[in-house]
Motif scaffolding. Structure first.
Motif, mmCIF file in Angstrom:
data_model
loop_
_atom_site.group_PDB
_atom_site.id
_atom_site.type_symbol
_atom_site.label_atom_id
_atom_site.label_comp_id
_atom_site.label_asym_id
_atom_site.label_seq_id
_atom_site.Cartn_x
_atom_site.Cartn_y
_atom_site.Cartn_z
ATOM 1 N N ILE A 1 -5.868 4.516 7.870
ATOM 2 C CA ILE A 1 -5.171 3.378 8.470
ATOM 3 C C ILE A 1 -4.111 2.792 7.541
ATOM 4 N N ASN A 2 -4.429 2.669 6.241
ATOM 5 C CA ASN A 2 -3.396 2.105 5.353
ATOM 6 C C ASN A 2 -3.253 2.846 4.015
ATOM 7 N N GLY A 3 -3.788 4.043 3.928
ATOM 8 C CA GLY A 3 -3.706 4.810 2.688
ATOM 9 C C GLY A 3 -4.943 4.652 1.838
ATOM 10 N N GLY A 4 -5.528 3.461 1.860
ATOM 11 C CA GLY A 4 -6.796 3.216 1.186
ATOM 12 C C GLY A 4 -6.736 3.407 -0.318
ATOM 13 N N VAL A 5 -7.867 3.748 -0.886
ATOM 14 C CA VAL A 5 -7.966 3.889 -2.346
ATOM 15 C C VAL A 5 -7.005 4.961 -2.890
ATOM 16 N N ALA B 1 -4.134 5.563 -2.030
ATOM 17 C CA ALA B 1 -2.791 4.969 -2.068
ATOM 18 C C ALA B 1 -2.587 4.097 -3.297
ATOM 19 N N MET B 2 -3.656 3.857 -4.062
ATOM 20 C CA MET B 2 -3.480 3.079 -5.278
ATOM 21 C C MET B 2 -2.647 3.839 -6.301
ATOM 22 N N ASN C 1 0.135 4.924 -5.558
ATOM 23 C CA ASN C 1 1.517 4.585 -5.211
ATOM 24 C C ASN C 1 2.130 3.582 -6.175
ATOM 25 N N VAL D 1 1.196 8.312 -1.144
ATOM 26 C CA VAL D 1 0.158 8.493 -0.128
ATOM 27 C C VAL D 1 0.506 7.593 1.057
ATOM 28 N N ARG D 2 0.418 8.163 2.261
ATOM 29 C CA ARG D 2 0.859 7.430 3.449
ATOM 30 C C ARG D 2 -0.250 7.374 4.505
ATOM 31 N N PRO D 3 -0.295 6.312 5.298
ATOM 32 C CA PRO D 3 -1.235 6.291 6.421
ATOM 33 C C PRO D 3 -0.748 7.176 7.563
ATOM 34 N N HIS E 1 -0.260 6.756 10.812
ATOM 35 C CA HIS E 1 0.645 6.315 11.869
ATOM 36 C C HIS E 1 2.099 6.330 11.430
ATOM 37 N N GLU E 2 2.334 6.598 10.139
ATOM 38 C CA GLU E 2 3.727 6.707 9.697
ATOM 39 C C GLU E 2 4.286 8.106 9.968
#
Lengths: 178, 313
Positions: free
Chosen positions: A87-91, A93-94, A96, A132-134, A136-137
């Protein structure tokens, strides 16, 4: 009567959502009277056939994730982003916060206890994305199942709604992001 | 009877049709608080100067059905603005007799959800890695509004973390610029430790010290400013996991409960509410005993014997 066909996969995730899916325990028996699994780490089917529902855990961190997600979108009538990472990249995505080079150098060159330091460069390895991307992008996502991981009850709620032909409506008492 | 009606008209507003009395000088938010009516908010705290920045408390003021003296129709400011038929922030708008206010409507809650989604995607709100999870008002607001996803593309901004202070942590990744810490420091602690610098997307929390670091500021552990953060931007070190996930403020309470500020602030000081089993969060229910073989088992499985609508292939 044909069964509802479900595919599942884990992209940049930890398989925790799949473990939580299995937390349905004995309720899986009843569920499997109405659904069959297509591509999934639980069946070891490698490619997705036409499916009714796709459950995708994890975000997008490399080119393989991108290919798999597109395969799911092309084959699944309803695509569900499962868990915080999807949904939002989560852990994941840290990372990033840092450049990809900084991440690779820390992990494979400068990290504590690294022997024979070198950044892996095999052609078999999928290339990493810069961020790292969610989900829905990249593709249209039909429904979201938040949580880290979503509880077995959340899976049952959304799958139960879909099996009964209803628009999924997650009860607020089941909604959580952690 | 006539006298009673007269009293009502002069100190009553109507929130979703419910009459709410107010005292002169109160905002719509103040009046709602006193009456036990919840208007969603993140940047407001009774006792601190209203800020009006989060816009979660947006309400619609409709035109009133009854006609009043002309002076009543205008907010008593120096500009004498007619606000009938507008969307306003309840925390900064004075209550004026006869206002018909829409608050808990699907349309307004949808707008509030969109605002909350924007707050999420503009920062780095990775709930599973945040020690504030379960005590976070932003997260609880998102639950309250039924937010399932961020909808918009993630910004993934790079923001500075300040771990210099011995007991207080500042992680700007999660800052929503509500200025509660700014106001608490200025108005309650009498210190002016925090401020917002920059504009628009570059706006960020700054620390009033020569180095710009918390360690060189006047901030102390017992300051209200160190405890008032509604998200996980300002944290007290070494206390983050004293209460396990599932027993935290918003595992036991809904964000819409009136008077919750006291609970939150008490929790922020490390005095956590002791949950009893009845109020435990629904996600950790006492599991039903497994069905025994026989009729009971069939009954428990019946929840999936549903009218499955098969898709034709």
């Amino acid at each position: 009567m044909s069964k509802i066909r479900i595919a599942t996969t884990s992209l940049a995730g930890c398989f925790g959502c799949h473990m939580s899916f299995l937390d349905m325990d004995e309720r899986l028996v009843a569920l499997l009277e109405h659904v069959e699994l297509n591509r999934s780490p639980l069946t070891d089917i490698k490619h997705c056939g036409p499916c009714d529902i796709g459950l995708v855990e994890g975000g997008l961190c490399n080119t393989d994730n991108v290919h798999v997600l597109r395969e799911f979108r092309d084959n699944c009538k309803i695509l569900i982003a499962v868990g915080a990472c999807a949904i939002n990249g989560g852990v994941p995505a840290m990372r990033n916060h840092f450049t990809l080079r900084e991440c690779l150098e820390e992990a494979f060159l400068n990290g504590v206890g690294v022997e024979n330091p070198q950044i892996p460069n095999d052609v078999e390895l999928p290339l990493l994305l810069d961020k790292v991307r969610p989900l829905h992008e990249l593709v249209h996502v039909d429904y979201y199942l938040p949580g880290c991981p979503p509880s077995a009850d959340e899976f049952l709620s959304v799958l139960g709604d879909l099996l009964e032909g209803r628009e999924p409506a997650l009860p607020k008492k089941l909604l959580h992001y952690d | 009877m006539g006298e009673e009606a007269n009293t009502i008209t002069h100190n009553t507003i109507y929130i979703d049709g419910q009459p709410v009395t107010f005292e002169a000088g109160q905002t719509i938010m103040d009046a709602a608080f006193s009456a036990g009516v919840y208007i969603p908010h993140l940047c407001h705290r009774p006792g601190l100067t209203p800020h009006g920045s989060c816009k979660l408390c947006v309400v619609d003021i409709g035109s009133r059905g009854v006609s009043f003296h002309n002076s009543d129709r205008r907010v008593q400011t120096k500009f004498s603005v007619d606000i009938d038929g507008r969307s306003v922030s309840a925390c900064t708008t004075p209550a004026v007799a006869g206002q018909q206010i829409s608050n808990n409507t699907p349309a307004l809650n949808e707008v509030r959800k969109t605002i909350t989604q924007m707050l999420f995607i503009e920062g780095n709100h990775i709930c599973p890695s945040c020690e504030k999870s379960g005590d976070c008002t932003l997260q609880a607001m998102a639950y309250h509004l039924g937010m399932l996803d961020g909808h918009f593309p993630q910004f993934f901004p790079r923001r500075e973390v300040d771990a210099s202070h011995p007991t207080v942590m500042l992680d700007r990744d999660r800052c929503i610029l509500c200025e509660l810490c700014v106001r608490a420091s200025r108005e309650v602690d009498g210190k002016n430790v925090f401020a917002i610098a920059g504009r628009g997307i570059t706006a960020h929390l700054i620390v009033n010290s020569s180095s710009g670091k918390l360690v060189d500021s006047d901030l102390e552990t017992n300051d209200m400013a160190a405890h008032i953060c509604p998200v996980g931007a300002i944290l007290i070190k070494e206390h983050g996991y004293e209460v396990p996930i599932g027993r935290r403020t918003f595992d036991l309470h809904q964000v819409g409960e009136i008077g919750l500020e006291k609970v939150i602030l008490a929790n922020g000081h490390g005095k956590y509410a002791t949950p009893d089993d009845e109020t435990r969060h629904a996600r950790f229910p006492v599991p039903n005993p497994l069905p025994q073989a026989g009729e009971g088992a069939n009954e428990s499985l019946r929840e999936f014997h549903v009218n499955v609508r098969h898709t034709d292939e």
